[in-house]
Design an enzyme around this catalytic site. Structure first.
Site, PDB file in Angstrom:
ATOM      1  N   ALA A  53       0.857  -1.196   0.000  1.00  0.00           N
ATOM      2  CA  ALA A  53       0.000   0.000   0.000  1.00  0.00           C
ATOM      3  C   ALA A  53       0.888   1.240   0.000  1.00  0.00           C
ATOM      4  O   ALA A  53       2.017   1.193   0.504  1.00  0.00           O
ATOM      5  CB  ALA A  53      -0.887  -0.013   1.237  1.00  0.00           C
ATOM      6  N   GLY A  66       0.600  -4.971   1.188  1.00  0.00           N
ATOM      7  CA  GLY A  66      -0.540  -5.048   0.283  1.00  0.00           C
ATOM      8  C   GLY A  66      -0.167  -5.693  -1.050  1.00  0.00           C
ATOM      9  O   GLY A  66      -1.013  -6.294  -1.708  1.00  0.00           O
ATOM     10  N   GLU A 115      -0.467  -9.253  -0.398  1.00  0.00           N
ATOM     11  CA  GLU A 115      -1.897  -9.553  -0.207  1.00  0.00           C
ATOM     12  C   GLU A 115      -2.620  -9.606  -1.549  1.00  0.00           C
ATOM     13  O   GLU A 115      -3.515 -10.419  -1.754  1.00  0.00           O
ATOM     14  CB  GLU A 115      -2.517  -8.503   0.727  1.00  0.00           C
ATOM     15  CG  GLU A 115      -1.933  -8.600   2.136  1.00  0.00           C
ATOM     16  CD  GLU A 115      -2.509  -7.559   3.078  1.00  0.00           C
ATOM     17  OE1 GLU A 115      -2.061  -6.405   2.995  1.00  0.00           O
ATOM     18  OE2 GLU A 115      -3.399  -7.891   3.856  1.00  0.00           O
ATOM     19  N   GLU A 136       3.691  -5.034   7.556  1.00  0.00           N
ATOM     20  CA  GLU A 136       2.780  -4.014   8.109  1.00  0.00           C
ATOM     21  C   GLU A 136       3.019  -3.757   9.589  1.00  0.00           C
ATOM     22  O   GLU A 136       2.888  -2.631  10.062  1.00  0.00           O
ATOM     23  CB  GLU A 136       1.323  -4.442   7.899  1.00  0.00           C
ATOM     24  CG  GLU A 136       0.818  -4.306   6.470  1.00  0.00           C
ATOM     25  CD  GLU A 136       1.023  -5.556   5.634  1.00  0.00           C
ATOM     26  OE1 GLU A 136       1.918  -6.376   5.970  1.00  0.00           O
ATOM     27  OE2 GLU A 136       0.294  -5.729   4.645  1.00  0.00           O
TER      28      GLU A 136
HETATM   29  C1  LIG Z   1      -8.875  -0.133   5.554  1.00  0.00           C
HETATM   30  C2  LIG Z   1      -7.708   0.153   4.698  1.00  0.00           C
HETATM   31  C3  LIG Z   1      -7.104  -1.101   4.245  1.00  0.00           C
HETATM   32  C4  LIG Z   1      -5.712  -0.844   3.916  1.00  0.00           C
HETATM   33  C5  LIG Z   1      -5.004  -2.132   3.964  1.00  0.00           C
HETATM   34  C6  LIG Z   1      -3.602  -1.890   4.065  1.00  0.00           C
HETATM   35  C7  LIG Z   1      -2.866  -3.186   4.152  1.00  0.00           C
HETATM   36  C8  LIG Z   1      -1.551  -3.037   3.573  1.00  0.00           C
HETATM   37  C9  LIG Z   1      -0.646  -2.273   4.143  1.00  0.00           C
HETATM   38  C10 LIG Z   1       0.650  -2.086   3.507  1.00  0.00           C
HETATM   39  O1  LIG Z   1       0.960  -2.584   2.472  1.00  0.00           O
HETATM   40  S1  LIG Z   1       1.712  -1.087   4.348  1.00  0.00           S
HETATM   41  C11 LIG Z   1       3.153  -1.080   3.328  1.00  0.00           C
HETATM   42  C12 LIG Z   1       3.883  -2.344   3.437  1.00  0.00           C
HETATM   43  N1  LIG Z   1       5.123  -2.240   2.727  1.00  0.00           N
HETATM   44  C13 LIG Z   1       6.246  -1.933   3.309  1.00  0.00           C
HETATM   45  O2  LIG Z   1       6.330  -1.757   4.498  1.00  0.00           O
HETATM   46  C14 LIG Z   1       7.442  -1.846   2.426  1.00  0.00           C
HETATM   47  C15 LIG Z   1       8.178  -0.612   2.730  1.00  0.00           C
HETATM   48  N2  LIG Z   1       9.283  -0.407   1.819  1.00  0.00           N
HETATM   49  C16 LIG Z   1      10.462  -1.038   1.962  1.00  0.00           C
HETATM   50  O3  LIG Z   1      10.672  -1.881   2.789  1.00  0.00           O
HETATM   51  C17 LIG Z   1      11.549  -0.605   1.040  1.00  0.00           C
HETATM   52  O4  LIG Z   1      11.263   0.685   0.626  1.00  0.00           O
HETATM   53  C18 LIG Z   1      11.677  -1.512  -0.203  1.00  0.00           C
HETATM   54  C19 LIG Z   1      10.352  -1.640  -0.925  1.00  0.00           C
HETATM   55  C20 LIG Z   1      12.196  -2.888   0.221  1.00  0.00           C
HETATM   56  C21 LIG Z   1      12.689  -0.858  -1.175  1.00  0.00           C
HETATM   57  O5  LIG Z   1      13.896  -0.625  -0.494  1.00  0.00           O
HETATM   58  P1  LIG Z   1      15.056   0.235  -1.168  1.00  0.00           P
HETATM   59  O6  LIG Z   1      16.166   0.274  -0.178  1.00  0.00           O
HETATM   60  O7  LIG Z   1      15.332  -0.270  -2.512  1.00  0.00           O
HETATM   61  O8  LIG Z   1      14.461   1.681  -1.367  1.00  0.00           O
HETATM   62  P2  LIG Z   1      13.894   2.710  -0.315  1.00  0.00           P
HETATM   63  O9  LIG Z   1      14.835   3.852  -0.237  1.00  0.00           O
HETATM   64  O10 LIG Z   1      13.518   2.051   0.932  1.00  0.00           O
HETATM   65  O11 LIG Z   1      12.546   3.170  -1.022  1.00  0.00           O
HETATM   66  C22 LIG Z   1      12.586   3.868  -2.268  1.00  0.00           C
HETATM   67  C23 LIG Z   1      11.502   4.924  -2.242  1.00  0.00           C
HETATM   68  O12 LIG Z   1      10.243   4.268  -2.232  1.00  0.00           O
HETATM   69  C24 LIG Z   1       9.455   4.768  -1.165  1.00  0.00           C
HETATM   70  N3  LIG Z   1       8.597   3.671  -0.709  1.00  0.00           N
HETATM   71  C25 LIG Z   1       8.953   2.415  -0.446  1.00  0.00           C
HETATM   72  N4  LIG Z   1       7.893   1.686  -0.108  1.00  0.00           N
HETATM   73  C26 LIG Z   1       6.831   2.504  -0.145  1.00  0.00           C
HETATM   74  C27 LIG Z   1       5.443   2.335   0.110  1.00  0.00           C
HETATM   75  N5  LIG Z   1       4.929   1.149   0.457  1.00  0.00           N
HETATM   76  N6  LIG Z   1       4.655   3.403  -0.036  1.00  0.00           N
HETATM   77  C28 LIG Z   1       5.152   4.601  -0.392  1.00  0.00           C
HETATM   78  N7  LIG Z   1       6.459   4.827  -0.659  1.00  0.00           N
HETATM   79  C29 LIG Z   1       7.274   3.782  -0.537  1.00  0.00           C
HETATM   80  C30 LIG Z   1      10.472   5.202  -0.126  1.00  0.00           C
HETATM   81  O13 LIG Z   1       9.916   6.117   0.741  1.00  0.00           O
HETATM   82  C31 LIG Z   1      11.554   5.782  -0.990  1.00  0.00           C
HETATM   83  O14 LIG Z   1      11.108   7.065  -1.347  1.00  0.00           O
HETATM   84  P3  LIG Z   1      12.140   8.261  -1.416  1.00  0.00           P
HETATM   85  O15 LIG Z   1      12.791   8.322  -0.068  1.00  0.00           O
HETATM   86  O16 LIG Z   1      13.119   7.911  -2.479  1.00  0.00           O
HETATM   87  O17 LIG Z   1      11.303   9.441  -1.731  1.00  0.00           O
END
Ligand SMILES: CCCCCCC/C=C/C(=O)SCCNC(=O)CCNC(=O)[C@H](O)C(C)(C)COP(=O)(O)OP(=O)(O)OC[C@H]1O[C@@H](n2cnc3c(N)ncnc32)[C@H](O)[C@@H]1OP(=O)(O)O
Length: 719
Positions: free
Chosen positions: A61, A100, A103, A123
């Site tokens: 997400a 997500g 999921e 999450e």
């Molecule tokens: C009732 C509502 C129902 C809603 C249901 C919700 C259920 C689901 C929830 C979720 O999915 S929560 C999100 C779960 N995902 C994560 O926690 C993953 C988080 N990201 C990471 O672990 C890492 O970023 C990565 C994907 C492994 C990539 O790592 P890498 O070292 O290659 O790059 P980063 O510098 O970490 O990230 C690059 C860039 O991307 C942005 N970013 C990463 N993931 C997300 C995300 N999920 N959403 C938004 N943005 C994301 C991160 O902030 C970086 O941005 P910048 O710093 O470059 O601007």
């Protein structure tokens, strides 16, 4: 968004397009819904493949959307519609499928992963649970024990592990999308009833209640007050005990509680804070994106005590050639043995060969002549360090970066000992250096952006979260620790016990209270520093002078313990007693309580009842106040730097976001008001006097933390 194309005549290919990690933003969800409708309505299309562009399935997400009003198609019905589709849907997982993203893949009928892909439900690390059906589908697919493990820890697993769990159906070394398309062609027209995970019974071991009880106990013990891990266990329990629809309802309720909790806000802030610290800047205007690091192939570590050993291990494990220097032969041999043991144990845990051959040991500083970067880790003594830097400057090849692992001494004074002060920075590791994630990279007035960029990159390569900070006594972390420790001692003088103060801080979420932590680090370390500063003096006269030094209130309690040889865990006695020297089990010590009574009597102090609130406010707000001073002085570029340092270096509970974020949750005006109150009560304690930046922030309406940098800029420009 998502792109829809028809491939191989009969396969609808949906490609998620939202760089950099294909997060499931409103536009992406809309794209998936529209593409699915198209694929289901086109008679030529017999099956569907979902993939992500640029070799990444999805990072989950879109975390940026969580703070605001959600728009676009919701995730849960979208995933249900995919699962209910009449044509087979195959997830082609490359790179990552997280949260997500996974999921979504669990809603597909088949999952094909590239061998290098990693999947997980992280999450919990954002204060949430897999709330798009993940908590209900995963246990049904891989069983309760494995699902509990993945969901409560949030850990990522490799494709091979995912295959073992049955989380993916196939892994491939080839082009995953091509393999998935062929697979989709093969399964077209086959019945799908057995492929819809929500219809599966939940696989439970016979002693499932015992399992849940054990996991819940473990999670409560380790969560340090975080609520998401507990909600994760409750959600999986719902999957194990309720029909799918009721389980989804429970998932929704639990998710709603988490979503509105302050903890998820703190953890989301912290997620972005961790990334923000990589975008460092210096007061000169030099920045991460304009300063190129120089490659480091060979490094040296000077001084192989506890810190030097840990640093050597961290470098060798990351593949660097290391020259490890200790001037005394006997100490060198002891260090070699210890380092080899650490490398062997680490390698065994990670299932790799120990990097023993990466290290060359030597007694002579001349052996570092050809290295690219040196990390000095000798005893914390300025005269000794100066001498080492003079020697290094004479011995090393031109261009070698000279770094000090000092925990707070003046980097500039060290730089002045060298021919090239611009190549000198601090690299402040935290013990144990091969384990702790934090690295403070300290720039002095002469440090070049090249040196900072190189140290920051080296930190990243050895797996550290590196934060660039300015040069001042104690840098960021230890400078803020000083008022915190000081307040803890004052509280003892006024009537508290070490056990009570620690209990309050541990209930707040610290892994260890201040006194247990001091016993672990060794009380003699601070004592030596205070002696060098002329604060700790042997046999001071009794009376007020003992408790007032250099014009401010001073507590000699720590010095008095050290004079008795009570250095903490290593001597078996400190603020607590231990069964034997080196033991880690702290027990209240009746001697210490009598000692405190006698001390108070000697200084005519009357013990009073001190409550939880006072302990927290005095210890934490004085530390936060110092954080504001650090921002004001430009030692840290922003509050995120301080918060990352405190979570990774000082066990500040992550679900509280770090000290500066915590101040926003308390309310800056309340922090200010309480500091004013305590400063009035203790006018001889300067650290309780609210700093100007705090006043300015409150005066400008306590803007959100993301806006502080603008206020700080203004404050600094007025100086
Ligand atoms: C009732 C509502 C129902 C809603 C249901 C919700 C259920 C689901 C929830 C979720 O999915 S929560 C999100 C779960 N995902 C994560 O926690 C993953 C988080 N990201 C990471 O672990 C890492 O970023 C990565 C994907 C492994 C990539 O790592 P890498 O070292 O290659 O790059 P980063 O510098 O970490 O990230 C690059 C860039 O991307 C942005 N970013 C990463 N993931 C997300 C995300 N999920 N959403 C938004 N943005 C994301 C991160 O902030 C970086 O941005 P910048 O710093 O470059 O601007």
């Amino acid at each position: 968004m998502a792109q829809y194309t028809r491939v191989s005549g009969s396969v609808g290919l949906i490609t998620l397009q939202s760089p950099p990690v294909n997060a499931l933003s409103a536009a992406v969800r809309q794209g998936i819904v529209d593409s699915m409708q198209r694929a289901l309505s086109e008679p030529e299309v017999k099956s569907v493949v979902i993939c992500g562009q640029n070799g990444i399935f999805s990072g989950g997400a879109d975390i940026k959307e969580f703070g605001g009003q959600m728009s676009g198609p919701p995730l849960i019905p979208m995933i249900h519609a995919i699962e209910a589709a009449s044509k087979p849907v195959v997830a082609a997982i490359e790179g990552i499928a997280l949260g997500g993203g996974l999921e979504l893949a669990l809603g597909c009928h088949y999952r094909i992963a590239h061998s290098k892909a990693r999947v997980g439900l992280p999450e919990v690390t954002l204060g949430l649970l897999p709330g798009a059906g993940g908590s209900q589908r995963l246990p049904r697919l891989i069983g309760v024990p494995a699902a509990l493990d993945l969901i409560t820890t949030g850990r990522y697993v490799t494709a091979a592990e995912a295959l073992k769990f049955g989380l993916v159906d196939q892994i491939t070394d080839h082009n995953t999308v091509n393999v998935a398309v062929k697979f989709a062609q093969r399964v077209a027209g086959q019945p799908l009833d057995a492929r819809r995970i929500s219809t599966y019974p939940c696989l439970c071991p016979p002693d499932v209640d015992v399992l849940f009880e054990e996991v819940m106990q473990r999670v409560r013990r380790t969560a340090r007050g975080a609520i998401a891990p507990i909600a994760c266990v409750q959600a999986v329990r719902a999957a194990a005990t309720l029909p799918y629809n009721q389980g989804m309802e429970r998932e929704r309720e639990l998710m709603a509680t988490l979503f509105t909790s302050g903890q998820t806000r703190a953890l989301q802030y912290f997620f972005f804070a961790q990334r923000a610290v990589g975008r460092w800047s210096m007061p000169s205007g030099a920045r991460w994106d304009t300063s190129k690091p120089r490659p480091v192939h060979k490094a040296a570590v000077i001084g192989l005590g506890t810190m030097g050993r840990g640093i050597t291990v961290a470098l060798a494990q990351a593949g660097f050639s290391v020259v490890a220097v200790e001037t005394q032969e006997k100490q060198l041999m002891e260090a070699k043995q210890a380092i080899s043991g650490m490398l062997e144990r680490g390698a065994k845990r990670r299932g790799v060969a120990p990097a023993l051959d990466k290290i060359n040991y030597g007694c002579n500083i001349q052996s570092v002549a050809d290295v690219d970067l040196v990390i000095e880790a000798v005893f914390e003594d300025m005269a000794l360090k100066k001498k080492v830097f003079q020697q290094l400057s004479a011995v090393c090849k031109p261009g070698t970066f000279l770094c000090s692992n000092t925990s707070g001494l003046d980097i500039d004074q060290l730089a002045c000992q060298t021919r090239n002060p611009e190549l000198v920075v601090g690299m402040h590791f935290f013990a144990p250096a091969h384990v702790m994630k934090l690295l403070e990279v300290v720039y002095g007035p002469k440090s070049s952006p090249l040196a900072v960029a190189t140290a920051m990159q080296l930190g990243k390569k050895i797996g550290k979260v590196s934060v660039a900070v300015g040069n001042c006594r104690g840098f960021v972390g230890n400078r803020m620790l000083k008022p915190y420790l000081e307040q803890a001692l004052f509280l003892l003088e006024e009537g508290a016990t070490p056990e009570f103060v620690d209990q309050v801080l541990e209930e707040f979420g610290f892994a260890m209270g201040v006194f247990r932590m001091s016993d672990l680090s060794g009380l003699d370390v601070g004592w030596k520093v205070r002696m060098a500063d002329g604060l700790a003096v042997p046999n001071p006269t009794t009376g007020q002078a003992t408790r007032l030094r250099q014009g401010r209130r001073y507590s000699p309690l720590g010095d008095l313990l050290c004079e008795q040889g009570r250095f903490g865990q290593k001597t078996g006695r400190g603020w607590y007693q231990y069964n034997k020297p080196g033991s880690q089990v702290a027990k209240p010590d009746p001697w210490l309580h009598s000692f405190l009574d006698e001390y108070r009597a000697r200084h005519t102090l009357v013990a009073r009842r001190i409550d939880h609130q006072e302990v927290l406010e005095r210890c934490l707000y004085s530390m936060i106040n110092e954080g504001f001073r650090i921002l004001e002085d430009g030692i840290a570029a922003g509050p995120e730097d301080i918060d990352v340092i405190y979570v990774f270096g000082y066990s500040w509970p992550r679900h509280r976001g770090g000290p500066m974020f915590y101040a926003t949750t308390v309310g800056l005006n309340k922090v200010l008001e309480r500091l004013e109150h305590y400063h009035q009560a203790h006018p001889d304690v300067p650290s309780l006097q609210p700093c100007d930046l705090l006043r300015k922030l409150v005066g400008s309406g306590s803007p959100p933390i993301q806006k502080w940098r603008e206020v700080i800029k203004k404050v600094r420009s007025q100086l």
